[in-house]
Design a protein around this motif. Structure first.
Motif, PDB file in Angstrom:
ATOM      1  N   HIS A  61       0.839  -1.210   0.000  1.00  0.00           N
ATOM      2  CA  HIS A  61       0.000   0.000   0.000  1.00  0.00           C
ATOM      3  C   HIS A  61       0.864   1.248   0.000  1.00  0.00           C
ATOM      4  O   HIS A  61       1.580   1.513   0.971  1.00  0.00           O
ATOM      5  CB  HIS A  61      -0.918   0.004   1.226  1.00  0.00           C
ATOM      6  CG  HIS A  61      -1.998   1.041   1.164  1.00  0.00           C
ATOM      7  ND1 HIS A  61      -3.021   1.006   0.230  1.00  0.00           N
ATOM      8  CD2 HIS A  61      -2.224   2.162   1.905  1.00  0.00           C
ATOM      9  CE1 HIS A  61      -3.824   2.039   0.416  1.00  0.00           C
ATOM     10  NE2 HIS A  61      -3.363   2.759   1.421  1.00  0.00           N
ATOM     11  N   HIS A  63       0.841   5.552  -1.354  1.00  0.00           N
ATOM     12  CA  HIS A  63       0.435   6.745  -2.103  1.00  0.00           C
ATOM     13  C   HIS A  63       1.735   7.511  -2.309  1.00  0.00           C
ATOM     14  O   HIS A  63       2.163   8.290  -1.447  1.00  0.00           O
ATOM     15  CB  HIS A  63      -0.558   7.606  -1.310  1.00  0.00           C
ATOM     16  CG  HIS A  63      -1.716   6.827  -0.747  1.00  0.00           C
ATOM     17  ND1 HIS A  63      -2.701   6.295  -1.540  1.00  0.00           N
ATOM     18  CD2 HIS A  63      -2.027   6.472   0.523  1.00  0.00           C
ATOM     19  CE1 HIS A  63      -3.585   5.660  -0.770  1.00  0.00           C
ATOM     20  NE2 HIS A  63      -3.188   5.752   0.480  1.00  0.00           N
ATOM     21  N   HIS A 238      -9.703   0.946   1.204  1.00  0.00           N
ATOM     22  CA  HIS A 238      -9.518   1.395   2.590  1.00  0.00           C
ATOM     23  C   HIS A 238     -10.783   0.991   3.358  1.00  0.00           C
ATOM     24  O   HIS A 238     -11.866   1.460   3.017  1.00  0.00           O
ATOM     25  CB  HIS A 238      -9.413   2.917   2.673  1.00  0.00           C
ATOM     26  CG  HIS A 238      -8.173   3.514   2.070  1.00  0.00           C
ATOM     27  ND1 HIS A 238      -8.208   4.576   1.209  1.00  0.00           N
ATOM     28  CD2 HIS A 238      -6.865   3.224   2.239  1.00  0.00           C
ATOM     29  CE1 HIS A 238      -6.978   4.931   0.882  1.00  0.00           C
ATOM     30  NE2 HIS A 238      -6.134   4.113   1.482  1.00  0.00           N
ATOM     31  N   HIS A 275      -5.977  -1.084   6.184  1.00  0.00           N
ATOM     32  CA  HIS A 275      -6.358  -0.511   7.480  1.00  0.00           C
ATOM     33  C   HIS A 275      -7.609  -1.195   8.028  1.00  0.00           C
ATOM     34  O   HIS A 275      -8.624  -0.542   8.295  1.00  0.00           O
ATOM     35  CB  HIS A 275      -6.638   1.000   7.407  1.00  0.00           C
ATOM     36  CG  HIS A 275      -5.583   1.817   6.738  1.00  0.00           C
ATOM     37  ND1 HIS A 275      -4.285   1.844   7.170  1.00  0.00           N
ATOM     38  CD2 HIS A 275      -5.631   2.649   5.672  1.00  0.00           C
ATOM     39  CE1 HIS A 275      -3.590   2.664   6.398  1.00  0.00           C
ATOM     40  NE2 HIS A 275      -4.374   3.164   5.484  1.00  0.00           N
ATOM     41  N   ASP A 326       2.248   3.214   2.765  1.00  0.00           N
ATOM     42  CA  ASP A 326       1.109   4.129   2.768  1.00  0.00           C
ATOM     43  C   ASP A 326       1.474   5.588   2.507  1.00  0.00           C
ATOM     44  O   ASP A 326       1.775   5.953   1.379  1.00  0.00           O
ATOM     45  CB  ASP A 326       0.343   3.957   4.092  1.00  0.00           C
ATOM     46  CG  ASP A 326      -1.034   4.592   4.068  1.00  0.00           C
ATOM     47  OD1 ASP A 326      -1.399   5.165   3.031  1.00  0.00           O
ATOM     48  OD2 ASP A 326      -1.761   4.519   5.083  1.00  0.00           O
TER      49      ASP A 326
HETATM   50 ZN    ZN Z   1      -4.028   4.659   2.010  1.00  0.00          ZN
END
Ligand code: ZN
Length: 459
Positions: A61, A63, A238, A275, A326
């Protein structure tokens, strides 16, 4: 096919067993062709002396663009700062990012991922449109920047274009920074179709999946449509990062997030629920039965004050999980594993929580990262085994913390103790990108990143 490259390591973790004098033949296509143990090196082999050869996990994961904000959001802006006030800062920040900026930032983040031992990344990509919210002339420009960045860094990629339909559970319109993320269902389907044809020219280890953003941003129709677009591909979502999010889903739908999801779409091994922090016992059991992977991002979850995943209960249920970086506030594979375990220790006031009768804590955490990363990316990896991508890393046995230990204790030393760089070499699908702890294009990628940051922070 003849092997093009052979590695010979003193020690290796081969399909879950510690072996010595291991020879790994890697084919021209980047996959492992052959593994032999207790054999001498042959002429032409790449010697890995004083190394421990391991499968390199996938980061499930990321970004990537948020790397540019790392360490820049630690000043308190409200009486009680939270995920939600951080999100406002993030929206303001991304307002400035162009496709070229994204490429430079992502390539730098991917370089750091490789240096820390990740061979591949699942990029949960929602920054689609121009700063004014309009699609670019080529609506897939930002995805193209991600693919180019993965190529610049040499990392394996599972690209997950995000579906973001609405601003909230009541169907609010997207506003402000969210306008760069939004698609109608038709536009999203068109984006996926365009990317499918673009991906025919991508490296063979680069995959494509879909990512309905969250239950806030996607309705039931969107969930089902996104999951059906690429029937065999990974689906990431998510699920329950914040307690406020759980409360909002409960208020709007009468169900907790996972229960709501399971009632509306078939969740199976293709799914990665990122998450899965706030689950009750019934949800946890249903999740384990579904075959989905849980995506944990312990450093980001700590940074954002999200909460702690019920990892012990999940382990007892046989739940598969992996780790991701993340927000990329700190890119550190060993650090993700350590933070996960330490959260559980602090919560339970106990030690060696995520271990079992056979495996030490570092070993169990590492095994989970390998299995969960591979499943979440839909990438045949996570083990030194014939037919898998040659996603590999070595630990340097000269590192002072590895002195005098062996077996699982190598992993414990790396995860819990090593302050100096311990990861020496990293390969992604057979491409050796890291030597002596350093990415081969570190200088150029760092220069481009620095220039991008300077331009963005001046703007
Ligand atoms: Zn995320």
């Amino acid at each position: 096919m003849t092997p093009v490259h052979c590695l010979h390591a003193d020690h290796a973790l081969v399909e879950g067993v510690w072996r010595t004098d291991v020879r790994v033949a890697v084919g021209e296509d980047g996959r492992i062709l052959r593994v032999d143990c207790e054999v001498p090196p042959q002429p032409g082999d790449q010697p890995l002396r004083d190394r421990v050869l391991l499968p390199a996990p996938a980061n499930l994961h990321s970004h990537a663009f948020q790397r540019a904000m790392a360490g820049r959001t630690e000043r308190r802006h409200a009486q009680r700062d939270s995920f939600w006030s951080w999100r406002e800062q993030m929206y303001r920040f991304v307002g400035r990012m162009t496709p070229d900026d994204l490429r430079a930032v992502a390539a730098f983040a991917y370089m750091e991922m490789l240096e820390t031992g990740f061979a591949a990344v699942a990029e949960f990509h929602y920054l689609h449109h121009a700063p004014d919210g309009q699609p670019y002339a080529n609506p897939a420009s930002m995805s193209a920047a991600i693919l180019a960045a993965a190529g610049d860094a040499g990392i394996g990629l599972t690209h997950l274009p995000v579906l973001y339909q609405r601003g909230g559970l009541a169907g609010e319109a997207v506003e402000g920074g969210q306008r760069r993320f939004a698609h109608t269902l038709d536009d999203y389907a068109a984006l996926i179709a365009r990317l499918l044809s673009q991906w025919q020219h991508a490296p063979a280890d680069c995959g494509l999946g879909v990512a309905p953003h969250s239950l806030r941003a996607v309705d039931a129709e969107g969930l089902c449509m996104a999951a059906a677009l690429l029937p065999d591909a990974p689906v990431h979502l998510h699920i329950a990062e914040q307690q406020a999010e759980v409360d909002a889903v409960l208020a709007a739908t009468g169900q907790r997030p996972l229960a709501y999801l399971l009632d509306r779409v078939e969740v199976d091994h293709r799914w990665c629920l990122v998450h899965a922090t706030h689950l009750d016992d019934a949800e946890l059991a249903a999740l384990a039965r579904s075959g989905a992977t849980v995506g944990l991002a312990p450093i980001t979850e700590a940074n954002l004050g999200d909460g702690l995943f019920p990892a012990v209960e999940a382990l007892e249920l046989g739940q598969r999980w992996g780790v991701g970086s993340d927000s990329n506030v700190r890119i550190d594979l060993a650090g993700e594993l350590r933070t996960l375990e330490y959260g559980q220790r602090l919560m339970r006031q106990a030690r060696c929580v995520l271990a079992d009768a056979q495996r030490s804590t570092g070993r169990l955490l590492f095994d989970q990262a390998c299995a969960g990363g591979a499943a979440a990316l839909g990438r045949r990896s996570g083990a030194i085994a014939v037919g898998h991508w040659a996603d590999l890393l070595t630990l340097d046995r000269h590192a002072v913390d590895l002195c005098g230990v062996d077996g699982d204790a190598w992993l414990d030393a790396w995860v819990f103790a090593a302050a100096t760089p311990t990861v020496a070499e990293v390969w992604s699908a057979g491409r050796q990108m890291v030597s002596a702890g350093r990415h081969r294009d570190r200088d150029a990628l760092t220069r481009a990143y620095r220039q991008t940051l300077q331009r963005m922070t001046r703007a």
